[in-house]
Design an enzyme around this catalytic site. Structure first.
Site, mmCIF file in Angstrom:
data_model
loop_
_atom_site.group_PDB
_atom_site.id
_atom_site.type_symbol
_atom_site.label_atom_id
_atom_site.label_comp_id
_atom_site.label_asym_id
_atom_site.label_seq_id
_atom_site.Cartn_x
_atom_site.Cartn_y
_atom_site.Cartn_z
ATOM 1 N N THR A 120 61.051 43.641 79.038
ATOM 2 C CA THR A 120 59.796 44.313 78.722
ATOM 3 C C THR A 120 59.871 45.111 77.425
ATOM 4 O OG1 THR A 120 58.299 46.086 79.474
ATOM 5 C CG2 THR A 120 60.568 46.224 80.199
ATOM 6 N N TYR A 144 60.951 52.447 84.595
ATOM 7 C CA TYR A 144 60.735 50.999 84.494
ATOM 8 C C TYR A 144 61.479 50.431 83.299
ATOM 9 C CZ TYR A 144 58.380 46.593 83.463
ATOM 10 O OH TYR A 144 58.119 45.282 83.147
#
Length: 334
Positions: A120, A144
């Protein structure tokens, strides 16, 4: 070059199910493992071998590899909601890091030589530059991002010590749906902006919340690089081909178009495509959200023969809208 059989983890989820279709369309034999916590059984074609289970179950992974003759893994299983990661960090370090470590260990034990990892742009944190390259420092600002960056580090170290090569693809904002409406974003309560906006356009929500109107951007709202999920899936297939062709090479690459759109520009596009006006509710910034995150896709363009087919915001919205309508039919209008 012989195509390896591919195990797709999280293959009943949003991006994973598109990867399954892209692999099948390219002639690969595919198997899926998914615990169906956020995935959907209907998203996996009936002729694809499906295993309901946990990627941290070493015995199950070993059995799948043996039964299906697996030679490569595309790893999508994990948790993906940034604000939730801030509120519940241990869930993210478990799902995204600890379980990935168990999966990698099982693949090493089974002798699987190739892995594509769903990473990501959150690994970059708040880069402070207009566009982000792979050389931009990785300083995540939320659990995250850290959970994914830790897995990248594990893969790099494992590839040095064992006969495994990998490609970590750092996604920017994934959106849209399969152009033939075979699959799409199906998660109830999803936080992806375009998903939320088309739900609002179809009357499934009464408004769209705009989180943060005081960023240092042209209209004050957050700017993101939106990539069509089918273009992203195509990049995964090409990345796998690159790993098979050069087994001594691993790759880390951005996946985006190199153009950013603000939240308000995206909502304008949804209004334009649907010929409706979405109610917008201005809210404070969310924890862990950078103001602008746009890719420099130079490396992936140089490394892979990747030619995006759907790099147009209205096209992305149109495909998301078509899937949202079909999803209503699948669920009986719910």
């Amino acid at each position: 070059m012989i195509n390896p059989n591919v195990l797709v983890t999280g293959g009943a989820g949003y991006i994973g199910s598109h990867a399954v279709l892209a692999l099948r369309d390219a002639g690969y034999r595919v198997a899926v493992i998914d615990n169906l916590v956020t995935g959907f059984r209907f998203a996996v074609p009936d002729d694809v071998a499906f295993y309901e289970g946990d990627i941290a179950d070493a015995g199950l992974i070993a059995r799948i590899v043996a039964e299906q003759g697996i030679g490569a893994v595309m790893h999508f299983a994990g948790s993906v909601v940034v604000p939730e990661s801030v509120a519940n960090p241990l869930k993210y370090y478990d799902n995204n890091t600890v379980r990935s470590r168990a999966l990698i260990a099982a693949l090493v034990d089974a002798g699987v030589p190739h892995m594509i990892f769903s990473s990501t742009a959150a690994t970059y944190g708040m880069p402070g530059t207009d566009t982000v390259t792979e050389q931009t420092p990785t300083v995540p600002i939320n659990p995250y991002g850290w959970s994914k960056l830790m897995t990248e580090r594990m893969l790099a170290d494992t590839a040095f010590a064992h006969p495994l090569n990998y490609c970590a693809l750092r996604y920017f904002n994934v959106a849209g749906a399969d152009p033939r409406a075979r699959t799409g974003q199906s998660t109830a309560g999803a936080t992806h902006l375009i998903k939320v906006a088309v739900e609002a356009a179809l009357g499934k929500r009464d408004h769209v919340a705009v989180f943060g109107t005081d960023y240092d951007t042209l209209d004050g709202t957050g700017v993101r690089d939106y990539i069509h999920v089918s273009d992203l899936a195509a990049a995964h297939v090409l990345a796998l081909e690159a790993l098979v062709a050069q087994p001594d090479r691993s790759l880390t690459m951005n996946c985006g178009y190199g153009r950013g759109f603000s939240v308000l520009e995206v909502l304008d596009a949804v209004d334009r495509v649907t010929n409706r006006t979405i109610v917008r509710r201005m809210e404070p910034r969310r924890a862990g959200d950078p103001g602008k995150l746009v890719s420099d896709p130079g490396l992936i363009r140089q490394t892979l023969p990747w030619q995006p087919q759907y790099a147009d915001l209205d096209t992305i919205v149109g495909h998301a809208l078509a899937w949202e309508r079909k999803l209503g039919e699948i669920r009986g209008g719910g």
